[in-house]
Design a protein around this motif. Structure first.
Motif, PDB file in Angstrom:
ATOM      1  N   ILE A   1      42.291  34.686  65.088  1.00 58.70           N
ATOM      2  CA  ILE A   1      43.304  35.414  64.319  1.00 58.70           C
ATOM      3  C   ILE A   1      43.480  34.699  62.989  1.00 58.70           C
ATOM      4  O   ILE A   1      43.482  33.470  62.929  1.00 58.70           O
ATOM      5  CB  ILE A   1      44.656  35.438  65.070  1.00 58.70           C
ATOM      6  N   GLU A   2      43.658  35.480  61.917  1.00 55.21           N
ATOM      7  CA  GLU A   2      43.912  34.903  60.603  1.00 55.21           C
ATOM      8  C   GLU A   2      45.129  35.567  59.979  1.00 55.21           C
ATOM      9  O   GLU A   2      45.280  36.791  60.023  1.00 55.21           O
ATOM     10  CB  GLU A   2      42.709  35.104  59.692  1.00 55.21           C
ATOM     11  N   ARG A   3      46.000  34.750  59.408  1.00 57.86           N
ATOM     12  CA  ARG A   3      47.174  35.247  58.695  1.00 57.86           C
ATOM     13  C   ARG A   3      46.797  35.464  57.235  1.00 57.86           C
ATOM     14  O   ARG A   3      46.222  34.589  56.594  1.00 57.86           O
ATOM     15  CB  ARG A   3      48.299  34.230  58.793  1.00 57.86           C
TER      16      ARG A   3
ATOM     17  N   ILE B   1      48.564  36.311  53.689  1.00 60.30           N
ATOM     18  CA  ILE B   1      49.862  36.358  53.027  1.00 60.30           C
ATOM     19  C   ILE B   1      49.849  37.462  51.971  1.00 60.30           C
ATOM     20  O   ILE B   1      49.076  37.418  51.024  1.00 60.30           O
ATOM     21  CB  ILE B   1      50.210  34.994  52.412  1.00 60.30           C
TER      22      ILE B   1
ATOM     23  N   ASP C   1      52.516  41.406  62.632  1.00 62.82           N
ATOM     24  CA  ASP C   1      53.149  40.263  63.285  1.00 62.82           C
ATOM     25  C   ASP C   1      52.094  39.620  64.185  1.00 62.82           C
ATOM     26  O   ASP C   1      51.308  40.327  64.794  1.00 62.82           O
ATOM     27  CB  ASP C   1      54.348  40.742  64.113  1.00 62.82           C
ATOM     28  N   GLN C   2      52.084  38.306  64.268  1.00 64.65           N
ATOM     29  CA  GLN C   2      51.064  37.638  65.072  1.00 64.65           C
ATOM     30  C   GLN C   2      51.152  38.028  66.541  1.00 64.65           C
ATOM     31  O   GLN C   2      50.143  38.089  67.239  1.00 64.65           O
ATOM     32  CB  GLN C   2      51.148  36.125  64.920  1.00 64.65           C
TER      33      GLN C   2
ATOM     34  N   CYS D   1      48.839  40.696  67.852  1.00 64.50           N
ATOM     35  CA  CYS D   1      47.425  40.385  68.118  1.00 64.50           C
ATOM     36  C   CYS D   1      47.304  40.030  69.591  1.00 64.50           C
ATOM     37  O   CYS D   1      47.526  38.891  69.997  1.00 64.50           O
ATOM     38  CB  CYS D   1      46.964  39.234  67.226  1.00 64.50           C
TER      39      CYS D   1
ATOM     40  N   ARG E   1      55.720  41.643  54.234  1.00 59.84           N
ATOM     41  CA  ARG E   1      55.517  40.204  54.446  1.00 59.84           C
ATOM     42  C   ARG E   1      54.028  39.903  54.568  1.00 59.84           C
ATOM     43  O   ARG E   1      53.337  39.870  53.565  1.00 59.84           O
ATOM     44  CB  ARG E   1      56.307  39.736  55.662  1.00 59.84           C
ATOM     45  N   ASP E   2      53.527  39.675  55.757  1.00 60.32           N
ATOM     46  CA  ASP E   2      52.146  39.244  55.937  1.00 60.32           C
ATOM     47  C   ASP E   2      51.402  40.184  56.868  1.00 60.32           C
ATOM     48  O   ASP E   2      51.993  40.961  57.611  1.00 60.32           O
ATOM     49  CB  ASP E   2      52.103  37.825  56.525  1.00 60.32           C
TER      50      ASP E   2
ATOM     51  N   PHE F   1      48.101  40.189  59.783  1.00 61.77           N
ATOM     52  CA  PHE F   1      47.319  39.356  60.694  1.00 61.77           C
ATOM     53  C   PHE F   1      46.108  40.173  61.116  1.00 61.77           C
ATOM     54  O   PHE F   1      46.245  41.305  61.577  1.00 61.77           O
ATOM     55  CB  PHE F   1      48.140  38.957  61.919  1.00 61.77           C
TER      56      PHE F   1
ATOM     57  N   GLU G   1      42.766  40.241  63.575  1.00 64.29           N
ATOM     58  CA  GLU G   1      42.254  39.621  64.800  1.00 64.29           C
ATOM     59  C   GLU G   1      40.840  40.098  65.083  1.00 64.29           C
ATOM     60  O   GLU G   1      40.551  41.297  65.010  1.00 64.29           O
ATOM     61  CB  GLU G   1      43.145  39.963  65.992  1.00 64.29           C
TER      62      GLU G   1
END
Length: 137
Positions: free
Chosen positions: A16-18, A20, A54-55, A58, A96-97, A99, A101
């Motif tokens: 998983i990569e966030r 921004i 949101d993480q 994932c 916001r961000d 994610f 996967e």
């Protein structure tokens, strides 16, 4: 500020990569207009990925009932050809961000296209609330 952005990268297998997207301006939102994943090598590898806000979204697999997952993509390559597809849920504004996967057993490239939208204060607050899962609070 640019109205459109292309985000791209490579993920290791099952990772998983966030990403921004938050630029610190409360009323800047982003709409996902494209999401594609594909293998890192031109071999017969299959890739599957998802995009979440949101993480916790994932989950290692596609779940269209999870409002944190907003896009899904795959590329299957077989001996007689292959399939590629992506699905993007309408109506999501990212404030916001993101994610991304990769729940494939092989590394995966991804490309995400986003477009900037200007939000009123009320729209920004609503988008923040929608980014949270109903059972997340």
């Amino acid at each position: 500020m640019k109205r459109q952005r292309t985000l791209r990268g490579k993920l290791k297998a099952n990772s998983i990569e966030r990403i921004i997207c938050n630029d610190g301006v409360f009323t800047d939102g982003w709409v996902v207009t494209g999401f594609d994943c594909f293998p890192t090598a031109a071999t017969g590898d299959d890739t599957q990925g998802l995009l979440a806000i949101d993480q916790d979204g994932c989950t290692g697999g596609w779940d269209a009932s999870d409002n944190r997952q907003i896009a899904w993509s795959f590329m299957f390559i077989g001996a007689n050809g292959g399939n590629i597809g992506s699905f993007i849920s309408d109506g999501h504004v990212v404030v916001r961000d993101l994610f991304v996967e990769n729940f494939s057993g092989v590394p995966m490239n991804y490309i995400i296209n986003i477009e900037r939208v200007e939000l009123s204060d009320d729209q920004a607050i609503l988008a923040l609330i929608q980014e949270r899962a109903q059972d997340d609070i």
